[in-house]
Design an enzyme around this catalytic site. Sequence first.
Site, PDB file in Angstrom:
ATOM      1  N   HIS A  57       0.837  -1.203   0.000  1.00  0.00           N
ATOM      2  CA  HIS A  57       0.000   0.000   0.000  1.00  0.00           C
ATOM      3  C   HIS A  57       0.875   1.259   0.000  1.00  0.00           C
ATOM      4  CE1 HIS A  57      -3.576   2.397   1.566  1.00  0.00           C
ATOM      5  NE2 HIS A  57      -2.552   3.202   1.838  1.00  0.00           N
ATOM      6  N   GLU A  58       1.833   1.298   0.917  1.00  0.00           N
ATOM      7  CA  GLU A  58       2.697   2.469   1.016  1.00  0.00           C
ATOM      8  C   GLU A  58       3.639   2.571  -0.191  1.00  0.00           C
ATOM      9  OE1 GLU A  58       1.825   4.501   3.015  1.00  0.00           O
ATOM     10  OE2 GLU A  58       0.874   3.452   4.677  1.00  0.00           O
ATOM     11  N   HIS A  61       1.874   4.290  -3.035  1.00  0.00           N
ATOM     12  CA  HIS A  61       1.895   5.752  -2.884  1.00  0.00           C
ATOM     13  C   HIS A  61       3.238   6.307  -3.366  1.00  0.00           C
ATOM     14  CE1 HIS A  61      -1.868   6.380  -0.836  1.00  0.00           C
ATOM     15  NE2 HIS A  61      -1.547   5.645   0.212  1.00  0.00           N
TER      16      HIS A  61
END
Length: 266
Positions: A57-58, A61
């Site tokens: 997820h990170e 980003h």
Amino acid sequence: MVHQRTRSERQVSSVFLGMVAIMAVTGWAVWTGYSQSAGLAVFLFVTSAWLVSLCLHEYAHARTALHGGDLTVGAKGYLTLNPLKYTHVLLSVVLPLLFVIMGGIGLPGGAVFIERDRIRGRWKHSLISAAGPLTNVAFAVVCTAPFWLGALDGVPQPFRFALAFLALLQVSASILNFLPVPGLDGYGVIEPWLSYRVRRELAPLAPVGLIAVFALLWIPAVNAVFFDVVHGALSALGVPDLDSYCGFDLFRFWEDTEGFCAVPQP
């Protein structure tokens, strides 16, 4: 020298590889029934898989920000998938894991720090914010694939339950992440399109947005509505409520509950 530094900035960390290895080994243990405790194996498998999804997820980003114009994400270690490199390890890893253990909720964590002033274009800003929760959506699709493909024949019951619970975490994280609440990714998607006055007024709420959402989820009526939505999404993907419930039941192995979720011991 610059090329070597760039390669090291994007080299997958041993910490992440270790988590993937734990996920693989414990997933095998759940599948084969190798562990004497199905619950413990499910706990380790789901926990490691959840942490892997948080890292991805990170990373989504950061990777999207890199292509959007923020070249500093590499030097910060965000492209190595190392959770220890996050701006807030407590918010990004510890608290989300605690929320899973306490209530079976895939609550989103803190994000990597993106230097937004280096990025031009509102669409790029929105995409950077959306990239993280879209990773959770993709993870949910993978976890539920055996269900909506009707490919559950031969899948051991504990592994089926573990996948169902992991899918619940990913669906709940996706929904929560896309909420237009300051501090969450959903707000980051729409923020570039708001007026300067509105953004300035809402900015002070960002640090407490995640806490406010968590507090609301402890209100029984709100919690019931939220999980109705989550289970509705899971049902659309072919995952029965009973499977996700039994997955959570096995996950909390320390409660040593018995009943219709109990699985035969090897």
